[in-house]
Design a protein around this motif. Structure first.
Motif, PDB file in Angstrom:
ATOM      1  N   ARG A   1       0.826  -1.210   0.000  1.00  0.00           N
ATOM      2  CA  ARG A   1       0.000   0.000   0.000  1.00  0.00           C
ATOM      3  C   ARG A   1       0.865   1.267   0.000  1.00  0.00           C
ATOM      4  NH1 ARG A   1      -5.148   0.498   0.158  1.00  0.00           N
ATOM      5  NH2 ARG A   1      -5.459  -1.668   0.720  1.00  0.00           N
ATOM      6  N   LEU A   2       2.036   1.188   0.613  1.00  0.00           N
ATOM      7  CA  LEU A   2       2.921   2.341   0.710  1.00  0.00           C
ATOM      8  C   LEU A   2       4.138   2.134  -0.190  1.00  0.00           C
ATOM      9  CD1 LEU A   2       2.868   2.646   4.604  1.00  0.00           C
ATOM     10  CD2 LEU A   2       1.415   3.850   2.961  1.00  0.00           C
ATOM     11  N   TRP A   3       4.580   3.207  -0.853  1.00  0.00           N
ATOM     12  CA  TRP A   3       5.762   3.111  -1.701  1.00  0.00           C
ATOM     13  C   TRP A   3       6.988   2.964  -0.801  1.00  0.00           C
ATOM     14  CZ3 TRP A   3       6.100   2.321  -6.772  1.00  0.00           C
ATOM     15  CH2 TRP A   3       7.377   2.344  -7.337  1.00  0.00           C
ATOM     16  N   PRO A   4       7.855   1.993  -1.057  1.00  0.00           N
ATOM     17  CA  PRO A   4       9.029   1.775  -0.209  1.00  0.00           C
ATOM     18  C   PRO A   4      10.087   2.863  -0.378  1.00  0.00           C
ATOM     19  CG  PRO A   4       8.951   0.186  -1.999  1.00  0.00           C
ATOM     20  CD  PRO A   4       7.722   1.012  -2.106  1.00  0.00           C
TER      21      PRO A   4
ATOM     22  N   PRO B   1      -3.296  -5.425   1.824  1.00  0.00           N
ATOM     23  CA  PRO B   1      -4.243  -5.476   2.949  1.00  0.00           C
ATOM     24  C   PRO B   1      -4.681  -4.061   3.344  1.00  0.00           C
ATOM     25  CG  PRO B   1      -2.271  -6.760   3.433  1.00  0.00           C
ATOM     26  CD  PRO B   1      -2.010  -6.016   2.163  1.00  0.00           C
ATOM     27  N   SER B   2      -5.864  -3.973   3.888  1.00  0.00           N
ATOM     28  CA  SER B   2      -6.356  -2.684   4.368  1.00  0.00           C
ATOM     29  C   SER B   2      -5.394  -2.130   5.420  1.00  0.00           C
ATOM     30  CB  SER B   2      -7.751  -2.845   4.980  1.00  0.00           C
ATOM     31  OG  SER B   2      -7.679  -3.677   6.124  1.00  0.00           O
TER      32      SER B   2
ATOM     33  N   ASN C   1       2.241  -9.975   3.074  1.00  0.00           N
ATOM     34  CA  ASN C   1       1.084 -10.098   2.200  1.00  0.00           C
ATOM     35  C   ASN C   1       1.412 -10.707   0.841  1.00  0.00           C
ATOM     36  OD1 ASN C   1       2.360  -7.413   1.994  1.00  0.00           O
ATOM     37  ND2 ASN C   1       0.829  -7.032   0.402  1.00  0.00           N
ATOM     38  N   ALA C   2       2.638 -10.588   0.363  1.00  0.00           N
ATOM     39  CA  ALA C   2       2.996 -11.151  -0.935  1.00  0.00           C
ATOM     40  C   ALA C   2       2.862 -12.673  -0.927  1.00  0.00           C
ATOM     41  CB  ALA C   2       4.410 -10.748  -1.323  1.00  0.00           C
TER      42      ALA C   2
END
Length: 114
Positions: A23-26, A43-44, A100-101
Motif C-alpha cells: 500500500r505504501l511506496w518503499p 491489505p487494508s 502479504n505477498a
C-alpha cells in the motif's frame, strides 16, 4: 510463474512483470524498478497495522487478508496481468517472511488452478 521477492533485491532477467503489492511506496526505491504498483490489492490499513508482521498472528492474518481479497475487484485485474505474462514477480518491502505477498501468491495460485 509467480515469484515473490523483496523490492530491494536486484531485478533478475526472469522476473517478468514486476508488481509492487504494498500500500505504501518503499523508501529509496526508484520507480523504474517496478512495472506496476497495485496498492489497492494490499491489505487494508487496519489489517496491516493490526498484523504488524507478528508471527503469532500469521494464520489469522492470512485468513483475514484472503477474506479481503475475495471482495477486491483488483484481483481480476491482477489475474489478467498474470495471464498475459510468462512470469510475474510480486514485490514487497518488509524484511519479514510473514508478509502479504506470500498470502497473495497462495490466493492467486488457488484461483488459477480452478
Amino acid at each position: 510463474m509467480i515469484k515473490v521477492k523483496r523490492v530491494y533485491d536486484a531485478p533478475e532477467s526472469d522476473d517478468g512483470v514486476r508488481i509492487l503489492i504494498d500500500r505504501l511506496w518503499p523508501r529509496g526505491v526508484k520507480k523504474d524498478l517496478v512495472d506496476i504498483w497495485m496498492k489497492d490489492i494490499a491489505p487494508s490499513d487496519e489489517l496491516r497495522k493490526w498484523f504488524n508482521h507478528e508471527p503469532e498472528k500469521w494464520e489469522e492474518f492470512k485468513h483475514k487478508y484472503m477474506e479481503e481479497l475475495r471482495s477486491n475487484p483488483k484481483v481480476k485485474v491482477l489475474i489478467e496481468v498474470i495471464r498475459r505474462s510468462e512470469n510475474v514477480t510480486f514485490l514487497y518491502a518488509t524484511k519479514s517472511p510473514y508478509n502479504n505477498a506470500v498470502v497473495l501468491k497462495e490466493y492467486i495460485e488457488s484461483l488459477l488452478t480452478k
